[in-house]
Design a protein around this motif. Structure first.
Motif, short mmCIF file in Angstrom:
data_model
loop_
_atom_site.label_atom_id
_atom_site.label_comp_id
_atom_site.label_asym_id
_atom_site.label_seq_id
_atom_site.Cartn_x
_atom_site.Cartn_y
_atom_site.Cartn_z
N MET A 1 -13.53 6.43 -32.78
CA MET A 1 -14.28 6.94 -31.65
C MET A 1 -13.33 7.35 -30.53
N ALA A 2 -13.65 8.43 -29.86
CA ALA A 2 -12.86 8.87 -28.72
C ALA A 2 -12.97 7.85 -27.59
N ARG A 3 -11.90 7.69 -26.86
CA ARG A 3 -11.87 6.76 -25.74
C ARG A 3 -11.43 7.47 -24.46
N THR A 4 -11.80 6.88 -23.34
CA THR A 4 -11.22 7.24 -22.06
C THR A 4 -10.24 6.13 -21.70
N ILE A 5 -9.00 6.51 -21.43
CA ILE A 5 -7.95 5.56 -21.08
C ILE A 5 -7.62 5.76 -19.61
N VAL A 6 -7.84 4.73 -18.79
CA VAL A 6 -7.65 4.83 -17.35
C VAL A 6 -6.44 3.99 -16.93
N ILE A 7 -5.52 4.61 -16.21
CA ILE A 7 -4.30 3.94 -15.75
C ILE A 7 -4.07 4.32 -14.29
N SER A 8 -3.58 3.38 -13.52
CA SER A 8 -3.31 3.66 -12.10
C SER A 8 -1.99 3.03 -11.68
N ASP A 9 -1.43 3.54 -10.59
CA ASP A 9 -0.28 2.92 -9.93
C ASP A 9 0.90 2.74 -10.88
N ILE A 10 1.40 3.87 -11.40
CA ILE A 10 2.54 3.86 -12.32
C ILE A 10 3.85 3.66 -11.56
N HIS A 11 3.94 4.18 -10.36
CA HIS A 11 5.04 3.91 -9.42
C HIS A 11 6.44 4.10 -10.02
N GLY A 12 6.65 5.21 -10.71
CA GLY A 12 7.98 5.52 -11.20
C GLY A 12 8.41 4.76 -12.44
N HIS A 15 9.11 4.59 -18.46
CA HIS A 15 9.18 4.00 -19.80
C HIS A 15 8.01 3.05 -20.04
N THR A 16 7.63 2.31 -19.02
CA THR A 16 6.48 1.41 -19.15
C THR A 16 5.21 2.22 -19.42
N PHE A 17 5.05 3.32 -18.72
CA PHE A 17 3.88 4.19 -18.89
C PHE A 17 3.82 4.76 -20.31
N VAL A 18 4.92 5.33 -20.77
CA VAL A 18 4.96 5.90 -22.11
C VAL A 18 4.71 4.83 -23.17
N ASN A 19 5.33 3.67 -22.99
CA ASN A 19 5.15 2.58 -23.96
C ASN A 19 3.72 2.07 -23.96
N LEU A 20 3.09 2.04 -22.79
CA LEU A 20 1.70 1.58 -22.71
C LEU A 20 0.78 2.51 -23.50
N LEU A 21 0.95 3.82 -23.34
CA LEU A 21 0.14 4.76 -24.10
C LEU A 21 0.35 4.59 -25.60
N SER A 22 1.59 4.32 -25.99
CA SER A 22 1.88 4.08 -27.41
C SER A 22 1.22 2.80 -27.89
N GLN A 23 1.29 1.76 -27.09
CA GLN A 23 0.74 0.46 -27.49
C GLN A 23 -0.77 0.50 -27.67
N SER A 235 -2.47 -4.76 -21.29
CA SER A 235 -1.50 -4.85 -20.21
C SER A 235 -0.10 -4.94 -20.80
N LEU A 236 0.85 -4.31 -20.12
CA LEU A 236 2.22 -4.28 -20.59
C LEU A 236 3.15 -4.66 -19.43
N LYS A 237 4.00 -5.66 -19.68
CA LYS A 237 5.01 -6.05 -18.69
C LYS A 237 5.97 -4.88 -18.50
N PHE A 238 6.49 -4.74 -17.27
CA PHE A 238 7.35 -3.61 -16.96
C PHE A 238 8.57 -3.57 -17.88
N ASP A 239 9.00 -2.36 -18.18
CA ASP A 239 10.19 -2.13 -18.98
C ASP A 239 11.42 -2.22 -18.08
N GLN A 240 12.41 -2.99 -18.49
CA GLN A 240 13.61 -3.18 -17.67
C GLN A 240 14.33 -1.87 -17.36
N GLN A 241 14.18 -0.87 -18.21
CA GLN A 241 14.83 0.42 -17.97
C GLN A 241 14.34 1.09 -16.69
#
Length: 244
Positions: A1-12, A15-23, A235-241
């Motif tokens: 089923m198609a989903r809506t994925i909502v994310i806020s406050d990426i703040h630079g 890598h965390t953002f890209v990894n979250l979408l992958s996860q 939820s994904l803990k921030f990436d050290q990079q």
């Protein structure tokens, strides 16, 4: 089923953002993404976040709204910095954003040079930030960065400032907003909404807050909504990079 994925406050935190979408198993062409603003200030990859968000929007994969930190960056760029809250203060994280555009930037002594450099080389990104809407609405939800003015009979008449900056006035009216849809927002770290140290999405009567506080070293949240309007979260803990 198609989903809506909502994310806020990426703040630079690119890598965390890209990894979250992958996860969460984001599927281009199937899922849609709604981003609630604050792409800059905190992690050291604000420019990369802006570019990635712009690509998602240009490919019709995402809807992107603007946040108060995006406004703060533009105000600094326009030499209209917030007098009581300087953009480059440690609290705001503006230095990291400027350095993502200008790696040679050190401090306020470089402001004039940095502004000129950004305006010369990155107007595509700057115009994209200027074009971001204050809200988005679909059949079941209202999406904003900070909130709406609860004192208005028509929430769409909320001021630009309130859409991107409001806090307590909005939160205290949970369940009382004159709208028939749930309001999904970022801006306020979820732990403050929960009243404890829980940074996962907060579900109120009419409101859902999703800012996981990645800017402060916590996590980036994704709220998933399926076609039956059922919610799930990841939820994904921030990436050290991404740390400056």
């Amino acid at each position: 089923m198609a989903r809506t994925i909502v994310i806020s406050d990426i703040h630079g935190y690119y890598h965390t953002f890209v990894n979250l979408l992958s996860q969460v198993g984001y599927e281009p062409g199937v899922d849609r993404i709604i981003l609630l603003g604050d792409y800059v200030d905190g992690g050291k990859f604000s420019l990369q976040v802006i570019d990635y968000v712009r690509q998602l929007v240009d490919s019709n994969a995402a809807k992107a709204l603007g946040g108060n930190h995006d406004d703060m960056f533009l105000a600094w760029l326009d030499e209209n910095d917030y007098r009581l809250m300087p953009y480059t203060s440690d609290r705001n994280g503006g230095k990291q954003t400027i350095r993502s555009f200008c790696p040679w930037y050190t401090d306020e002594r470089d402001d004039e040079k940095a502004r000129a450099f950004i305006k010369e080389h990155y107007m595509l990104q700057i115009n994209f930030l200027r074009s971001l809407s204050d809200y988005y609405e679909d059949s079941h939800h209202i999406y904003v960065h900070a909130g709406v003015n609860p004192q208005l009979s028509d929430w769409t008449m909320t001021s630009h400032k309130d859409f991107r900056w409001t806090r307590g006035k909005f939160h205290s009216h949970d369940g009382l907003i004159p709208a028939q849809k749930k309001i999904i927002f970022g801006h306020e770290v979820c732990a403050r909404l929960h009243g404890n140290d829980n940074f996962s999405p907060w579900f109120g009567k009419q409101m859902i807050g999703i800012d996981g506080g990645v800017k402060f070293g916590y996590q980036l949240n994704a709220l998933m909504i399926d076609e039956a309007v059922r919610y799930s979260e990841y939820s994904l803990k921030f990436d050290q990079q991404d740390l400056a």
